[in-house]
Design a protein around this motif. Structure first.
Motif, short mmCIF file in Angstrom:
data_model
loop_
_atom_site.label_atom_id
_atom_site.label_comp_id
_atom_site.label_asym_id
_atom_site.label_seq_id
_atom_site.Cartn_x
_atom_site.Cartn_y
_atom_site.Cartn_z
N GLU A 120 -8.89 7.76 -14.17
CA GLU A 120 -8.54 6.36 -14.03
C GLU A 120 -9.32 5.68 -12.90
O GLU A 120 -9.83 4.57 -13.07
CB GLU A 120 -7.04 6.24 -13.76
CG GLU A 120 -6.54 4.83 -13.46
CD GLU A 120 -6.52 3.93 -14.67
OE1 GLU A 120 -6.49 2.70 -14.49
OE2 GLU A 120 -6.56 4.45 -15.81
N VAL A 147 -1.27 1.75 -8.49
CA VAL A 147 -0.54 2.97 -8.82
C VAL A 147 -0.12 3.65 -7.52
O VAL A 147 -0.94 3.81 -6.61
CB VAL A 147 -1.41 3.94 -9.66
CG1 VAL A 147 -0.61 5.21 -9.99
CG2 VAL A 147 -1.91 3.27 -10.92
N VAL A 167 1.43 7.17 -6.23
CA VAL A 167 1.73 8.55 -6.60
C VAL A 167 2.62 9.14 -5.50
O VAL A 167 2.22 9.21 -4.34
CB VAL A 167 0.46 9.38 -6.75
CG1 VAL A 167 0.79 10.81 -7.18
CG2 VAL A 167 -0.49 8.74 -7.73
N VAL A 216 -5.03 3.04 -5.96
CA VAL A 216 -4.27 4.26 -6.21
C VAL A 216 -3.86 4.82 -4.85
O VAL A 216 -4.71 5.16 -4.03
CB VAL A 216 -5.07 5.30 -7.00
CG1 VAL A 216 -4.25 6.57 -7.20
CG2 VAL A 216 -5.50 4.73 -8.35
N VAL A 247 -2.65 8.73 -18.40
CA VAL A 247 -1.63 9.56 -17.76
C VAL A 247 -0.58 9.98 -18.78
O VAL A 247 -0.15 11.14 -18.81
CB VAL A 247 -0.98 8.79 -16.60
CG1 VAL A 247 0.23 9.54 -16.06
CG2 VAL A 247 -2.00 8.57 -15.49
N LEU A 275 -5.44 10.71 -13.42
CA LEU A 275 -5.59 9.65 -12.41
C LEU A 275 -7.00 9.64 -11.82
O LEU A 275 -7.52 8.57 -11.48
CB LEU A 275 -4.56 9.84 -11.31
CG LEU A 275 -3.11 9.51 -11.70
CD1 LEU A 275 -2.15 9.93 -10.59
CD2 LEU A 275 -2.97 8.01 -11.97
#
Length: 434
Positions: free
Chosen positions: A248, A276, A278, A318, A421, A245
């Motif tokens: 990313e 994204v 998490v 993210v 990922v 990540l």
């Protein structure tokens, strides 16, 4: 006619009692407006002067000492004057009124007198704030709105999740666009896992990638395996996925720089990468080590990667939602640094005051005290940060195991791919992917 009138009066009284009980049960807001609010308003207006005098909320324009002949006489101030209050305004859950402070008065004594006002007015709770200088806003709630939180509506926007109800009666919404990273704490059976499940259920129908890190063998987040882009169940896997990540977000930074954009939200819709989220369940599992060199290295890598995602992820789509039973400085300096990046805070019932302090202490000391007063019977109740810098008591909606599985299955087709990922998860032992 006497017995007939008496029987009629008793029948009418019984009917009113039954109707009132049914109204309170089925339509509590209307019951409050029709009966509770008028009675409480009269109680507030009648008792205000006396309550203000007993709790030191009054002032006097008469001196507390006088000269009588050659003697100076001192005593208690005479003719105390309570500050003026506005007429109580009804709200769906209670009432509110504004107090105009006298010169020299401060909000502190009014905040300290909140419990006295609650008992004098016979309401569930009283909160005192000072929205502007010279005034104090007193908000009273007639009953506990979190006892049976109803389903409210929330804006159908990307990265918005309706997770419960606020004490004010409004919807409890976690908006990751407005507050990109969150810290959630809570002891076992406090409602932390239920909140995470509700959050995932709300995000599942949206075009977002969900990455789960559950080092308890995937017992919690494994329910959503069909909808998760990636699920890690060990720290070694977590290191690989978090490293991917970080790569990313570096790729996203380059794309934004090439397009002259400061965030992915300024990119054209066709070129915008998917957000994204998490979700980390039990943060301590990533930081605690067994003393071995490999364990220490993995914990340091997790700490570094999480911190980088927290620092850079907001503008690059993210987002972090980090949860844990115990969050304290004893887990290492990396936890304290990460906490500074998690602007959203939610604290359920905790087993130690240090975790409540770690979660809310740097935001508001009053919120810490309220969080520590949550009992074991108040499952799902938490203290959360508000969108305007304040705090609220809230309760998450219950999400059953069956509902979680059905949601994951229903939206499994919307699970996006994150090639980096997925590659890292298939070969976690391949070293540092960053």
């Amino acid at each position: 006619m006497g017995p007939v009138l008496l029987a009629f009066a008793l029948a009418a009284l019984a009917w009113l009692l039954v109707a009132g009980s049914a109204l309170r049960e089925r339509h509590p807001v209307w019951f409050w407006y029709l009966t509770g609010y008028p009675v409480t308003t009269v109680r507030v207006l009648v008792t205000w002067r006396r309550v203000a005098q007993f709790n030191g909320l009054t002032v006097t324009h008469k001196p507390s000492r006088r000269i009588v002949g050659d003697l100076e006489v001192r005593g208690e101030p005479v003719r105390p004057r309570a500050p003026r209050i506005s007429f109580p305004r009804a709200t769906p859950m209670g009432l509110s009124l504004v107090v105009r402070l006298h010169p020299g008065q401060t909000p502190g004594p009014f905040i300290a007198a909140a419990d006295a006002l609650m008992h004098a007015w016979r309401v569930h709770g009283v909160r005192v704030t000072s929205p502007e200088r010279g005034t104090v806003l007193i908000t009273a709630t007639a009953r506990d709105p979190l006892e049976r939180p109803g389903l409210a509506s929330a804006p159908a926007e990307l990265l918005c999740a309706l997770v419960g109800a606020l004490e004010s009666g409004g919807p409890w919404v976690i908006d990751l666009r407005q507050i990109p990273h969150w810290l959630i704490t809570g002891a076992t059976q406090s409602g932390k896992s239920t909140l995470l499940a509700r959050l995932v259920c709300q995000l599942a129908p949206q075009p977002v990638a969900l990455v789960g890190i559950d080092c308890k063998g995937g017992m919690e987040l494994g329910l959503f395996g069909d909808r998760l882009t990636a699920l890690t169940t060990s720290r070694r896997e977590a290191v690989a996925v978090l490293g991917a990540l970080v790569v990313e977000i570096q790729d996203r930074m380059r794309a934004c720089r090439a397009a002259g954009a400061r965030s992915i939200w300024e990119l054209p819709h066709t070129a915008r990468p998917m957000p994204v989220v998490v979700i980390v369940d039990e943060l301590a599992e990533l930081y605690l080590t067994d003393g071995t060199r490999q364990g220490k290295a993995e914990a340091e890598q997790c700490s570094t990667y999480l911190l980088r995602l927290g620092q850079l992820g907001a503008a690059l789509g993210v987002h972090l939602v980090v949860a844990g039973q115990r969050v304290g400085s004893d887990l290492g300096p990396g936890v304290t640094a990460l906490r500074a990046q998690l602007a959203g805070r939610i604290c359920h019932r905790v087993n130690d005051p240090g975790t409540a302090e770690m979660t809310l202490g740097d935001l508001n000391k009053d919120a810490v005290a309220v969080a520590q007063s949550i009992t074991s019977q108040e499952k799902g109740v938490a203290v959360c940060t508000g969108t305007e810098g304040g705090w609220d008591r809230a309760r998450s909606h219950l999400t059953t195991t069956e509902e979680a599985r059905k949601t994951a299955s229903a939206y499994a087709g919307m699970t996006p791919e994150l090639p980096g990922v997925n590659r890292a998860l298939k070969a976690p032992a391949g070293g540092d992917s960053a």
